[in-house]
Design an enzyme around this catalytic site. Structure first.
Site, PDB file in Angstrom:
ATOM      1  N   ARG A  80       0.750  -1.154   0.101  1.00 30.70           N
ATOM      2  CA  ARG A  80       0.044   0.005   0.132  1.00 30.70           C
ATOM      3  C   ARG A  80       0.775   1.127   0.114  1.00 30.70           C
ATOM      4  O   ARG A  80       0.470   2.530  -0.798  1.00 30.70           O
ATOM      5  CB  ARG A  80      -0.910   0.001   1.249  1.00 30.70           C
ATOM      6  CG  ARG A  80      -1.882  -0.955   1.047  1.00 30.70           C
ATOM      7  CD  ARG A  80      -3.060  -0.646   2.342  1.00 30.70           C
ATOM      8  NE  ARG A  80      -3.665  -2.067   2.616  1.00 30.70           N
ATOM      9  CZ  ARG A  80      -3.627  -2.694   3.812  1.00 30.70           C
ATOM     10  NH1 ARG A  80      -3.229  -1.758   4.900  1.00 30.70           N
ATOM     11  NH2 ARG A  80      -4.413  -3.632   4.087  1.00 30.70           N
TER      12      ARG A  80
ATOM     13  N   ASP B 146      -7.741  -4.093   1.019  1.00 26.16           N
ATOM     14  CA  ASP B 146      -8.079  -2.837   1.849  1.00 26.16           C
ATOM     15  C   ASP B 146      -7.876  -3.013   3.544  1.00 26.16           C
ATOM     16  O   ASP B 146      -8.155  -4.151   3.814  1.00 26.16           O
ATOM     17  CB  ASP B 146      -9.789  -2.550   1.712  1.00 26.16           C
ATOM     18  CG  ASP B 146     -10.260  -1.362   2.350  1.00 26.16           C
ATOM     19  OD1 ASP B 146     -10.515  -1.510   3.481  1.00 26.16           O
ATOM     20  OD2 ASP B 146      -9.990  -0.318   1.875  1.00 26.16           O
TER      21      ASP B 146
ATOM     22  N   ASP C 139     -11.019  -4.452   5.259  1.00 28.70           N
ATOM     23  CA  ASP C 139     -11.260  -5.881   5.081  1.00 28.70           C
ATOM     24  C   ASP C 139     -10.374  -6.779   5.681  1.00 28.70           C
ATOM     25  O   ASP C 139     -10.772  -7.817   6.342  1.00 28.70           O
ATOM     26  CB  ASP C 139     -11.103  -6.467   3.623  1.00 28.70           C
ATOM     27  CG  ASP C 139     -12.078  -5.474   2.899  1.00 28.70           C
ATOM     28  OD1 ASP C 139     -13.229  -5.310   3.367  1.00 28.70           O
ATOM     29  OD2 ASP C 139     -12.159  -5.489   1.507  1.00 28.70           O
ATOM     30  N   GLU C 140      -8.970  -6.554   5.987  1.00 27.71           N
ATOM     31  CA  GLU C 140      -8.030  -7.178   6.541  1.00 27.71           C
ATOM     32  C   GLU C 140      -8.608  -7.317   8.211  1.00 27.71           C
ATOM     33  O   GLU C 140      -8.526  -8.500   8.931  1.00 27.71           O
ATOM     34  CB  GLU C 140      -6.879  -6.523   6.662  1.00 27.71           C
ATOM     35  CG  GLU C 140      -5.450  -7.237   7.222  1.00 27.71           C
ATOM     36  CD  GLU C 140      -4.311  -6.386   6.893  1.00 27.71           C
ATOM     37  OE1 GLU C 140      -3.222  -6.808   7.680  1.00 27.71           O
ATOM     38  OE2 GLU C 140      -4.137  -5.467   6.246  1.00 27.71           O
ATOM     39  N   GLY C 141      -9.105  -6.291   8.653  1.00 24.30           N
ATOM     40  CA  GLY C 141      -9.339  -6.341  10.223  1.00 24.30           C
ATOM     41  C   GLY C 141     -10.688  -7.147  10.247  1.00 24.30           C
ATOM     42  O   GLY C 141     -10.899  -8.153  11.229  1.00 24.30           O
TER      43      GLY C 141
END
Length: 491
Positions: free
Chosen positions: A161, A197, A200-202
């Site tokens: 990122r 994103d 989304d990861e979390g």
């Protein structure tokens, strides 16, 4: 035949033919249109599907839990998820069974390597080839019979990122090309090779932990746990806040509604890019260079030297600040100077447009008044703290923030006697030798949890690396989402 009879006959003719045409069109659309898919986290048993997979499976492909698959399902389904993080890449080869209509996690093969994709910079091909050892592990782990029906995804996180679109896109294109031309595994359709994103990861990490703890596996709604993930470049927090008068206190873009097993959840989530451990260390070093601390010992410093309160005594480290090289010199942590420097980078004074805020002007429901369940923390939070507790081989441990504060203080003053206070703890001594910035790392973790997120000192956090022998993190949650596409059809 009279005109009236003729009209009635024609009317009957058109009614009959119209009915036949309507029935035919209805049948056509019913057969040809794609079937609706279940909710991404909906585990309610679905009706049996028409068997389109192989009718005869090799005897070598078995399940520990059943001998016969649910009608219309394969006995076994694998999913390959590659976590391309900032510090390294990891593959999770998940094995699911379909003893029931919905998938059950049966086993996992895990392997990791360093460095991460971002390390390769302009060498896109080198970055793609760096994943070969992980994919060769997948080739050995997944039966050849299932190679072409085993989906693979490469999800890059904060490391790519922060590289910028041009470099990161070249690397991702090279990775996709290598997967398509060298390996037999199909790439998942949506975001199969992409930068994930942070939100989304979390959320996927929240699904993973609560799934493994059996908090979201029942039709009866149970309390869920909060997750806190600290990587090299970013950190995530996700939890299910309490409701007031039947409404969740989560608001705005941080509010994530979802369902699982027929139960509805409204989550709070946020991903802080730039507040991962490595990025935080860089920010702390920059602050020290730009805001020199008082030289109480009257040490003569050159214009290119700075005293650093978070590094071991007499440590000298070259640091590039912009175009200027500066020498950082470690000193004792007098009067919690390191703590003060760490807290400065959280920007608590930034305008808060939606109250309450945690840090950096970001809205967050209070963990004191809006959440009363357990907190699970992993990745670097686990890695840095557990060597001083039961050791990193113990997958779940707990510590209060008061205990973490006391531990941090011990580490930060022990450098004056070469950390002799930890001689009896072999792993702690080893980590102190490998990580010169341990005082800074522990201070940052404590500052993030207490000063940043607002966790009270008496609150306990669970440090976890594995639950039920499965790795924590977002990968399992993302794999459960992949199974929504029903990869077993046509396998």
């Amino acid at each position: 035949m009279s005109l009236k009879d003729n009209i009635m006959a024609r009317k009957g003719y058109w009614l009959r033919n119209g009915a036949i045409l309507f029935f035919g069109l209805t049948l056509f659309f019913f057969v040809m249109l794609p079937k609706s898919q279940p909710n991404i986290h909906d585990n309610i048993p679905a009706a049996p599907l028409e068997e389109t997979g192989p009718t005869t499976w090799p005897d070598s492909i078995t399940s520990k839990h059943c001998d016969v698959a649910h009608p219309g399902r394969p006995l076994i389904q694998y999913v390959l998820m590659i976590d391309a993080g900032s510090s390294g890449s990891r593959i999770h080869a998940y094995k699911f069974n379909y003893c029931k209509a919905t998938p059950e996690l049966e086993s996992e093969i895990f392997e990791m390597l360093e460095p991460g994709l971002s390390y390769f910079g302009d060498d896109a091909l080198g970055a793609a080839q760096s994943l070969d050892p992980l994919l060769k592990t997948a080739l050995k782990s997944v039966p050849v019979f299932l190679h072409k029906s085993t989906p693979v995804a490469v999800k890059a996180t904060a490391g790519l990122r922060i590289m910028g679109d041009i470099k990161s896109n070249r690397i991702l294109e090279a990775v996709r090309n290598r997967l398509e031309t060298v390996y037999p595994f199909p790439i998942i359709k949506e975001e199969g090779v992409a930068i994930m994103d942070g939100g989304d990861e979390g959320v996927y990490a929240w699904v993973t932990v609560n799934y493994l703890l059996s908090r979201i596996n029942s039709v009866v709604k149970n309390s869920t746990v909060a997750i806190m993930d600290l990587g090299g470049a970013s950190t995530q927090i996700v939890f299910e806040p309490l409701t007031v008068n039947g409404h969740s206190v989560a608001q705005g873009k941080h509010r994530v509604p979802m369902s699982f097993n027929g139960n509805n959840y409204v989550l709070y989530q946020h991903s802080y890019l730039g507040y991962g451990l490595f990025q935080a260390n860089k920010a702390i070093n920059n602050y020290v260079v730009e805001n020199p601390i008082d030289n109480n010992e009257d040490t003569v410093l050159s214009p290119d030297e700075r005293l650093h309160p978070c590094m071991p005594v007499n440590t000298h480290k070259k640091y590039l600040h912009g175009d200027k090289e500066v020498t950082l010199i470690g000193v004792s942590d007098n009067a919690n100077e390191c703590r003060r420097v760490v807290e400065a980078i959280f920007d608590k004074e930034k305008a808060c447009n939606l109250n309450p805020c945690s840090f950096d002007g970001v809205y967050q429901p209070s963990l004191t008044t809006s959440f009363d369940s357990d907190i699970y923390a992993f990745s670097f939070i686990f890695d840095r703290i557990t060597p001083f507790l039961a050791g990193s081989d113990v997958p779940i441990q707990d510590i209060t923030l008061q205990e973490l504060e006391n531990l941090t203080a011990r580490v930060c003053v022990a450098d004056e006697d070469e950390f002799k206070a930890f001689d009896s703890i072999a792993e702690a001594k080893s980590e102190l030798g490998k990580v010169a910035e341990m005082c800074m790392d522990l201070n940052y973790i404590y500052g993030l949890l207490h000063y940043g997120y607002g966790i009270p000192k008496e609150r306990k956090i669970n440090l976890t690396k594995k639950i039920r022998d499965y790795e924590t993190g977002w990968c399992l949650g993302a794999s459960i989402a992949v199974l929504e596409d029903r990869w077993y059809l046509g396998a």
